[in-house]
Write a protein that holds these residues in place. Structure first.
Motif, PDB file in Angstrom:
ATOM      1  N   UNK A   6     -17.179  25.702  55.336  1.00  0.00           N
ATOM      2  CA  UNK A   6     -16.836  25.019  54.090  1.00  0.00           C
ATOM      3  C   UNK A   6     -15.351  25.086  53.754  1.00  0.00           C
ATOM      4  N   UNK A   7     -14.688  26.190  54.035  1.00  0.00           N
ATOM      5  CA  UNK A   7     -13.271  26.310  53.706  1.00  0.00           C
ATOM      6  C   UNK A   7     -12.463  25.423  54.649  1.00  0.00           C
ATOM      7  N   UNK A   8     -11.353  24.879  54.170  1.00  0.00           N
ATOM      8  CA  UNK A   8     -10.518  24.044  55.053  1.00  0.00           C
ATOM      9  C   UNK A   8     -10.124  24.759  56.350  1.00  0.00           C
ATOM     10  N   UNK A   9      -9.780  26.032  56.267  1.00  0.00           N
ATOM     11  CA  UNK A   9      -9.377  26.756  57.477  1.00  0.00           C
ATOM     12  C   UNK A   9     -10.526  26.824  58.473  1.00  0.00           C
ATOM     13  N   UNK A  10     -11.751  26.994  57.965  1.00  0.00           N
ATOM     14  CA  UNK A  10     -12.916  27.043  58.858  1.00  0.00           C
ATOM     15  C   UNK A  10     -13.159  25.692  59.520  1.00  0.00           C
ATOM     16  N   UNK A  11     -12.950  24.625  58.759  1.00  0.00           N
ATOM     17  CA  UNK A  11     -13.110  23.283  59.346  1.00  0.00           C
ATOM     18  C   UNK A  11     -12.056  23.045  60.420  1.00  0.00           C
ATOM     19  N   UNK A  12     -10.810  23.445  60.154  1.00  0.00           N
ATOM     20  CA  UNK A  12      -9.754  23.288  61.166  1.00  0.00           C
ATOM     21  C   UNK A  12     -10.099  24.076  62.426  1.00  0.00           C
ATOM     22  N   UNK A  13     -10.511  25.341  62.248  1.00  0.00           N
ATOM     23  CA  UNK A  13     -10.848  26.189  63.400  1.00  0.00           C
ATOM     24  C   UNK A  13     -12.050  25.654  64.154  1.00  0.00           C
ATOM     25  N   UNK A  14     -13.051  25.172  63.438  1.00  0.00           N
ATOM     26  CA  UNK A  14     -14.253  24.618  64.077  1.00  0.00           C
ATOM     27  C   UNK A  14     -13.876  23.432  64.968  1.00  0.00           C
TER      28      UNK A  14
END
Length: 159
Positions: A6-14
């Protein structure tokens, strides 16, 4: 998308991780991405400063600060880690400038940049996927914190 992304950083990493599944490519990235980051800092370190108010490195410091603000907004723990990384890279640039001179620092940065990018493209050839930044240039900023996040996970730290 599931709750863990859900967090932007998690989306980028995913998304970034999707282009980096091969273990050899990941290992190459662990060494090549920081080398590329350092070489870019060193390039900026070598940009001439006119007048007497500032010394060499001011452009690199400004760029590192702006980039750090981006990272810190994504994640405070990652921001703190990148603050240490940028400080260390700045110290290395200053040390090399004092030891070998500004011109040789530039030559070292060019060599590191070229070799690290060759390694990156070899890694992506092994992976069979194009580098993420071909999709979106923001991935040039995501790569360093993706590598740092791997270190955080290994240490059991949350980001």
């Amino acid at each position: 998308m599931n709750a863990s992304v859900q967090r932007p950083i998690d989306r980028w990493f995913h998304s970034y991780s999707g282009d980096h599944q091969n273990e050899t490519n990941q290992l190459i990235h662990v060494f090549a991405v920081p080398a590329i980051l350092w070489s870019v800092v060193a390039f900026m370190w070598c940009i001439p400063v006119f007048g007497t108010l500032f010394k060499s490195g001011v452009w690199a410091a400004l760029a590192m600060f702006a980039t750090w603000m981006f990272y810190n907004r994504l994640s405070r723990p990652i921001g703190y880690g990148m603050l240490v990384v940028f400080f260390t890279m700045g110290c290395l640039c200053r040390l090399l400038e004092q030891s070998v001179g500004l011109q040789n620092l530039l030559y070292i940065a060019i060599a590191v940049f070229v070799l690290a990018w060759i390694a990156q493209f070899i890694g992506h050839k092994i992976e069979g996927k194009k580098p993420s930044f071909f999709t979106d240039l923001i991935y040039l900023l995501i790569g360093p914190i993706w590598v740092l996040s791997k270190f955080y996970r290994k240490m059991g730290w949350k980001y």
